[in-house]
Scaffold this motif. Structure first.
Motif, PDB file in Angstrom:
ATOM      1  N   ARG A  31       3.553 -17.559 -64.996  1.00  0.00           N
ATOM      2  CA  ARG A  31       4.714 -17.510 -65.254  1.00  0.00           C
ATOM      3  C   ARG A  31       5.553 -18.725 -65.188  1.00  0.00           C
ATOM      4  N   GLU A  32       6.310 -18.322 -66.633  1.00  0.00           N
ATOM      5  CA  GLU A  32       7.453 -19.914 -66.288  1.00  0.00           C
ATOM      6  C   GLU A  32       8.145 -19.171 -65.071  1.00  0.00           C
ATOM      7  N   ASP A  33       8.347 -17.720 -64.739  1.00  0.00           N
ATOM      8  CA  ASP A  33       9.332 -17.469 -63.535  1.00  0.00           C
ATOM      9  C   ASP A  33       8.673 -18.185 -62.288  1.00  0.00           C
ATOM     10  N   PHE A  34       7.568 -18.702 -61.738  1.00  0.00           N
ATOM     11  CA  PHE A  34       7.052 -18.585 -60.972  1.00  0.00           C
ATOM     12  C   PHE A  34       6.714 -20.237 -60.920  1.00  0.00           C
ATOM     13  N   SER A  35       7.281 -21.271 -61.436  1.00  0.00           N
ATOM     14  CA  SER A  35       6.838 -22.444 -61.690  1.00  0.00           C
ATOM     15  C   SER A  35       7.905 -23.126 -61.514  1.00  0.00           C
ATOM     16  N   PHE A  36       7.814 -24.040 -60.585  1.00  0.00           N
ATOM     17  CA  PHE A  36       8.636 -24.608 -58.933  1.00  0.00           C
ATOM     18  C   PHE A  36       9.262 -25.990 -60.457  1.00  0.00           C
ATOM     19  N   GLU A  37       8.827 -26.632 -61.577  1.00  0.00           N
ATOM     20  CA  GLU A  37       9.256 -28.144 -62.095  1.00  0.00           C
ATOM     21  C   GLU A  37       9.467 -27.521 -63.677  1.00  0.00           C
ATOM     22  N   GLU A  38      10.205 -28.733 -63.995  1.00  0.00           N
ATOM     23  CA  GLU A  38      10.240 -28.291 -64.837  1.00  0.00           C
ATOM     24  C   GLU A  38       9.108 -28.754 -66.252  1.00  0.00           C
ATOM     25  N   THR A  39       8.433 -29.708 -66.062  1.00  0.00           N
ATOM     26  CA  THR A  39       6.852 -29.569 -66.662  1.00  0.00           C
ATOM     27  C   THR A  39       5.713 -29.323 -65.494  1.00  0.00           C
ATOM     28  N   PRO A  40       5.136 -28.652 -65.303  1.00  0.00           N
ATOM     29  CA  PRO A  40       3.445 -28.118 -64.352  1.00  0.00           C
ATOM     30  C   PRO A  40       2.897 -28.341 -64.439  1.00  0.00           C
ATOM     31  N   LYS A  41       1.808 -29.216 -63.290  1.00  0.00           N
ATOM     32  CA  LYS A  41       0.678 -29.784 -64.131  1.00  0.00           C
ATOM     33  C   LYS A  41      -0.130 -27.942 -63.537  1.00  0.00           C
ATOM     34  N   CYS A  42      -1.141 -27.874 -64.107  1.00  0.00           N
ATOM     35  CA  CYS A  42      -2.380 -27.227 -63.794  1.00  0.00           C
ATOM     36  C   CYS A  42      -2.174 -27.258 -62.599  1.00  0.00           C
ATOM     37  N   PRO A  43      -2.906 -26.279 -61.795  1.00  0.00           N
ATOM     38  CA  PRO A  43      -2.831 -26.437 -60.608  1.00  0.00           C
ATOM     39  C   PRO A  43      -4.477 -26.357 -60.380  1.00  0.00           C
ATOM     40  N   LEU A  44      -5.254 -25.811 -61.400  1.00  0.00           N
ATOM     41  CA  LEU A  44      -6.847 -25.559 -61.061  1.00  0.00           C
ATOM     42  C   LEU A  44      -7.072 -27.181 -61.473  1.00  0.00           C
ATOM     43  N   CYS A  45      -6.299 -27.856 -63.001  1.00  0.00           N
ATOM     44  CA  CYS A  45      -7.346 -28.728 -62.503  1.00  0.00           C
ATOM     45  C   CYS A  45      -5.644 -30.482 -63.593  1.00  0.00           C
ATOM     46  N   GLN A  46      -4.839 -30.265 -62.493  1.00  0.00           N
ATOM     47  CA  GLN A  46      -4.107 -31.271 -62.685  1.00  0.00           C
ATOM     48  C   GLN A  46      -3.640 -31.347 -64.477  1.00  0.00           C
ATOM     49  N   SER A  47      -4.800 -30.792 -65.735  1.00  0.00           N
ATOM     50  CA  SER A  47      -4.148 -31.385 -66.928  1.00  0.00           C
ATOM     51  C   SER A  47      -2.246 -31.051 -66.510  1.00  0.00           C
ATOM     52  N   THR A  48      -1.938 -31.326 -68.408  1.00  0.00           N
ATOM     53  CA  THR A  48      -0.310 -30.848 -68.335  1.00  0.00           C
ATOM     54  C   THR A  48      -0.445 -29.421 -69.163  1.00  0.00           C
ATOM     55  N   MET A  49       0.980 -29.092 -68.842  1.00  0.00           N
ATOM     56  CA  MET A  49       1.051 -27.963 -69.410  1.00  0.00           C
ATOM     57  C   MET A  49       1.679 -28.180 -70.642  1.00  0.00           C
TER      58      MET A  49
END
Length: 60
Positions: A31-49
């Motif tokens: 969920r967007e509300d649970f991300s701490f970065e403006e453009t997060p990386k995937c916590p599972l594979c580190q790819s862009t989101m």
């Protein structure tokens, strides 16, 4: 005493903005509300989101 078989009322579903992983091999999202970065990386594979919308149960 009536317990109604422990049945609870389902949470209402709403359109929610999410971050979705762009990798074909990964199905990660958050969920967007649970991300701490403006453009997060995937916590599972580190790819862009990228931003998408999904119908999810409402969180109070």
């Amino acid at each position: 005493m009536a317990y109604y078989n422990n049945k609870k009322e389902p949470a209402p579903e709403v359109e929610t903005t999410i971050w979705s992983c762009t990798s074909e091999d990964c199905s990660g999202w958050m969920r967007e509300d649970f991300s701490f970065e403006e453009t997060p990386k995937c916590p599972l594979c580190q790819s862009t989101m990228e931003k998408e919308t999904k119908t999810l149960p409402q969180i109070k």
